[in-house]
Design a protein around this motif. Structure first.
Motif, PDB file in Angstrom:
ATOM      1  N   ASN A 110      35.667  14.735  90.172  1.00 40.14           N
ATOM      2  CA  ASN A 110      36.845  14.708  89.318  1.00 40.14           C
ATOM      3  C   ASN A 110      37.358  13.267  89.160  1.00 40.14           C
ATOM      4  O   ASN A 110      37.731  12.625  90.137  1.00 40.14           O
ATOM      5  CB  ASN A 110      37.942  15.582  89.948  1.00 40.14           C
ATOM      6  CG  ASN A 110      39.097  15.813  89.006  1.00 40.14           C
ATOM      7  OD1 ASN A 110      39.296  15.089  88.031  1.00 40.14           O
ATOM      8  ND2 ASN A 110      39.896  16.823  89.308  1.00 40.14           N
ATOM      9  N   PRO A 111      37.398  12.733  87.925  1.00 36.54           N
ATOM     10  CA  PRO A 111      37.910  11.375  87.720  1.00 36.54           C
ATOM     11  C   PRO A 111      39.350  11.197  88.170  1.00 36.54           C
ATOM     12  O   PRO A 111      39.808  10.071  88.371  1.00 36.54           O
ATOM     13  CB  PRO A 111      37.784  11.182  86.202  1.00 36.54           C
ATOM     14  CG  PRO A 111      36.721  12.126  85.781  1.00 36.54           C
ATOM     15  CD  PRO A 111      36.894  13.326  86.674  1.00 36.54           C
ATOM     16  N   ASN A 112      40.050  12.311  88.342  1.00 35.58           N
ATOM     17  CA  ASN A 112      41.450  12.205  88.759  1.00 35.58           C
ATOM     18  C   ASN A 112      41.596  11.678  90.185  1.00 35.58           C
ATOM     19  O   ASN A 112      42.668  11.209  90.561  1.00 35.58           O
ATOM     20  CB  ASN A 112      42.149  13.562  88.621  1.00 35.58           C
ATOM     21  CG  ASN A 112      43.650  13.432  88.660  1.00 35.58           C
ATOM     22  OD1 ASN A 112      44.229  12.573  87.997  1.00 35.58           O
ATOM     23  ND2 ASN A 112      44.301  14.269  89.444  1.00 35.58           N
ATOM     24  N   TYR A 113      40.526  11.736  91.001  1.00 33.19           N
ATOM     25  CA  TYR A 113      40.589  11.091  92.312  1.00 33.19           C
ATOM     26  C   TYR A 113      40.867   9.604  92.157  1.00 33.19           C
ATOM     27  O   TYR A 113      41.530   8.997  92.990  1.00 33.19           O
ATOM     28  CB  TYR A 113      39.280  11.293  93.081  1.00 33.19           C
ATOM     29  CG  TYR A 113      39.147  12.642  93.710  1.00 33.19           C
ATOM     30  CD1 TYR A 113      39.915  13.003  94.817  1.00 33.19           C
ATOM     31  CD2 TYR A 113      38.253  13.583  93.204  1.00 33.19           C
ATOM     32  CE1 TYR A 113      39.802  14.258  95.403  1.00 33.19           C
ATOM     33  CE2 TYR A 113      38.129  14.842  93.775  1.00 33.19           C
ATOM     34  CZ  TYR A 113      38.909  15.168  94.873  1.00 33.19           C
ATOM     35  OH  TYR A 113      38.792  16.413  95.438  1.00 33.19           O
ATOM     36  N   LEU A 114      40.358   9.026  91.086  1.00 36.32           N
ATOM     37  CA  LEU A 114      40.601   7.610  90.801  1.00 36.32           C
ATOM     38  C   LEU A 114      41.870   7.409  89.981  1.00 36.32           C
ATOM     39  O   LEU A 114      42.700   6.564  90.306  1.00 36.32           O
ATOM     40  CB  LEU A 114      39.407   7.021  90.044  1.00 36.32           C
ATOM     41  CG  LEU A 114      39.521   5.557  89.616  1.00 36.32           C
ATOM     42  CD1 LEU A 114      39.539   4.634  90.843  1.00 36.32           C
ATOM     43  CD2 LEU A 114      38.371   5.182  88.689  1.00 36.32           C
TER      44      LEU A 114
ATOM     45  N   LYS B 169      44.527   9.574  89.236  1.00 38.57           N
ATOM     46  CA  LYS B 169      45.772  10.112  89.803  1.00 38.57           C
ATOM     47  C   LYS B 169      46.832  10.427  88.748  1.00 38.57           C
ATOM     48  O   LYS B 169      48.031  10.290  88.998  1.00 38.57           O
ATOM     49  CB  LYS B 169      46.350   9.154  90.858  1.00 38.57           C
ATOM     50  CG  LYS B 169      45.416   8.886  92.023  1.00 38.57           C
ATOM     51  CD  LYS B 169      46.032   7.920  93.026  1.00 38.57           C
ATOM     52  CE  LYS B 169      45.138   7.707  94.213  1.00 38.57           C
ATOM     53  NZ  LYS B 169      43.854   7.030  93.874  1.00 38.57           N
ATOM     54  N   VAL B 170      46.398  10.852  87.566  1.00 39.31           N
ATOM     55  CA  VAL B 170      47.371  11.235  86.551  1.00 39.31           C
ATOM     56  C   VAL B 170      47.977  12.605  86.856  1.00 39.31           C
ATOM     57  O   VAL B 170      49.032  12.958  86.328  1.00 39.31           O
ATOM     58  CB  VAL B 170      46.753  11.238  85.138  1.00 39.31           C
ATOM     59  CG1 VAL B 170      46.443   9.826  84.703  1.00 39.31           C
ATOM     60  CG2 VAL B 170      45.515  12.108  85.069  1.00 39.31           C
ATOM     61  N   ASP B 171      47.318  13.371  87.701  1.00 40.76           N
ATOM     62  CA  ASP B 171      47.831  14.652  88.186  1.00 40.76           C
ATOM     63  C   ASP B 171      47.784  14.638  89.708  1.00 40.76           C
ATOM     64  O   ASP B 171      46.932  13.972  90.297  1.00 40.76           O
ATOM     65  CB  ASP B 171      46.963  15.825  87.696  1.00 40.76           C
ATOM     66  CG  ASP B 171      47.337  16.292  86.302  1.00 40.76           C
ATOM     67  OD1 ASP B 171      48.525  16.169  85.946  1.00 40.76           O
ATOM     68  OD2 ASP B 171      46.454  16.767  85.576  1.00 40.76           O
ATOM     69  N   PRO B 172      48.680  15.383  90.372  1.00 43.10           N
ATOM     70  CA  PRO B 172      48.555  15.538  91.833  1.00 43.10           C
ATOM     71  C   PRO B 172      47.203  16.146  92.166  1.00 43.10           C
ATOM     72  O   PRO B 172      46.693  16.981  91.424  1.00 43.10           O
ATOM     73  CB  PRO B 172      49.698  16.503  92.174  1.00 43.10           C
ATOM     74  CG  PRO B 172      50.661  16.393  91.053  1.00 43.10           C
ATOM     75  CD  PRO B 172      49.834  16.108  89.826  1.00 43.10           C
ATOM     76  N   ILE B 173      46.606  15.721  93.274  1.00 44.94           N
ATOM     77  CA  ILE B 173      45.286  16.214  93.636  1.00 44.94           C
ATOM     78  C   ILE B 173      45.234  16.574  95.103  1.00 44.94           C
ATOM     79  O   ILE B 173      45.888  15.911  95.944  1.00 44.94           O
ATOM     80  CB  ILE B 173      44.203  15.171  93.283  1.00 44.94           C
ATOM     81  CG1 ILE B 173      42.816  15.795  93.285  1.00 44.94           C
ATOM     82  CG2 ILE B 173      44.261  13.961  94.194  1.00 44.94           C
ATOM     83  CD1 ILE B 173      41.770  14.974  92.550  1.00 44.94           C
ATOM     84  N   ASN B 174      44.523  17.638  95.424  1.00 48.26           N
ATOM     85  CA  ASN B 174      44.399  18.101  96.800  1.00 48.26           C
ATOM     86  C   ASN B 174      43.478  17.161  97.576  1.00 48.26           C
ATOM     87  O   ASN B 174      42.313  16.986  97.209  1.00 48.26           O
ATOM     88  CB  ASN B 174      43.849  19.524  96.802  1.00 48.26           C
ATOM     89  CG  ASN B 174      43.818  20.127  98.201  1.00 48.26           C
ATOM     90  OD1 ASN B 174      44.165  19.475  99.186  1.00 48.26           O
ATOM     91  ND2 ASN B 174      43.399  21.374  98.294  1.00 48.26           N
ATOM     92  N   THR B 175      43.975  16.563  98.638  1.00 51.48           N
ATOM     93  CA  THR B 175      43.176  15.615  99.424  1.00 51.48           C
ATOM     94  C   THR B 175      42.665  16.212 100.721  1.00 51.48           C
ATOM     95  O   THR B 175      42.163  15.488 101.583  1.00 51.48           O
ATOM     96  CB  THR B 175      44.009  14.358  99.736  1.00 51.48           C
ATOM     97  OG1 THR B 175      45.198  14.728 100.469  1.00 51.48           O
ATOM     98  CG2 THR B 175      44.409  13.637  98.467  1.00 51.48           C
ATOM     99  N   ASP B 176      42.791  17.517 100.900  1.00 52.04           N
ATOM    100  CA  ASP B 176      42.307  18.160 102.137  1.00 52.04           C
ATOM    101  C   ASP B 176      40.785  18.128 102.188  1.00 52.04           C
ATOM    102  O   ASP B 176      40.116  18.172 101.167  1.00 52.04           O
ATOM    103  CB  ASP B 176      42.789  19.607 102.181  1.00 52.04           C
ATOM    104  CG  ASP B 176      44.311  19.685 102.343  1.00 52.04           C
ATOM    105  OD1 ASP B 176      44.889  18.695 102.804  1.00 52.04           O
ATOM    106  OD2 ASP B 176      44.884  20.732 101.985  1.00 52.04           O
TER     107      ASP B 176
END
Length: 232
Positions: free
Chosen positions: A219-223, A225-232
């Motif tokens: 998921n590009p959102n890991y980079l 961060k435009v949306d909250p992302i689950n880091t578990d």
């Protein structure tokens, strides 16, 4: 998170704006183009003008300038384009990047330091049109970022190995005649192992291929961060 995902997540602390810096992330509006979205069932979403009208409606309603989303969405967007079957004849309709929909000519901003791996005008209807791929090295992890549906002028004066720093203007968005029949947008995708691809890489896969591509194209959102992302 996998090691790859952790590397992406730690690359920056704050959300990244991939488009014109004057927009601001507060103008980003989530967009759902999946087959589950009942609103678009009566829209000829694979027609660029109809797609643009729907996007404009969403942006106006939410007072935004950029509509974004699409990672692992199953879409009907590609049904009118040839070439969206894999070697086994399975339909490729699951999206592997994040799309950012904005006006043609909108600037694309380099998210992190990198160098040009390859570029190409994939000028077949339904493909990327003008495309750039950057190579990055973070914590001894080499990976790639792909930018599709650009303007033709974005490919001018490029050469393999050209360095782009975070915040540099990388490119601009093309119109439907250039980006091969889509409403103007940026396709942004993260790639681990790029293999022998040059200026191109699959941006859509079949259901049977998802397990591989989820690992190779996180998921590009890991980079971003435009949306909250689950880091578990």
């Amino acid at each position: 998170m996998t090691r790859f995902e952790k590397t992406l997540y730690k690359a920056n602390k704050d959300p990244l704006n991939l488009l014109d810096a004057s927009f601001g992330l507060s103008t980003y509006v989530p967009l759902d183009l999946s087959i589950q979205n009942e609103e678009i069932r009566k829209v000829a979403i694979s027609d660029p003008s109809q797609c643009q009208m729907y996007i404009d409606t969403i942006l106006k309603k939410k007072k935004g300038k950029v509509a974004y989303g699409g990672y692992l969405e199953k879409r009907n967007l590609y049904k009118d384009h040839t070439g969206f079957d894999n070697r086994e004849g399975k339909s490729r309709n699951i999206h592997l990047g994040i799309d950012l929909w904005a006006k043609e000519g909108t600037e694309v901003i380099t998210p992190i330091d990198g160098k040009l791996h390859s570029f190409k005008n994939n000028a077949i209807k339904g493909d990327y049109g003008p495309t750039m791929i950057l190579e990055h090295n973070l914590e001894n992890t080499v990976f790639y970022s792909l930018y599709g549906h650009l303007s033709v002028k974005s490919l001018k004066d490029l050469y393999v190995g050209k360095v782009f720093k975070k915040g540099d203007v990388l490119a601009s968005l093309g119109d439907p005649s250039i980006n091969v029949h889509y409403a103007p947008h940026l396709h942004f995708q993260i790639i681990g192992d790029i293999g022998t691809y040059y200026g191109d890489y699959p941006g859509v896969c079949s259901l049977e291929e998802v397990a591989y591509y989820v690992k190779n194209c996180p998921n590009p959102n890991y980079l971003l961060k435009v949306d909250p992302i689950n880091t578990d």
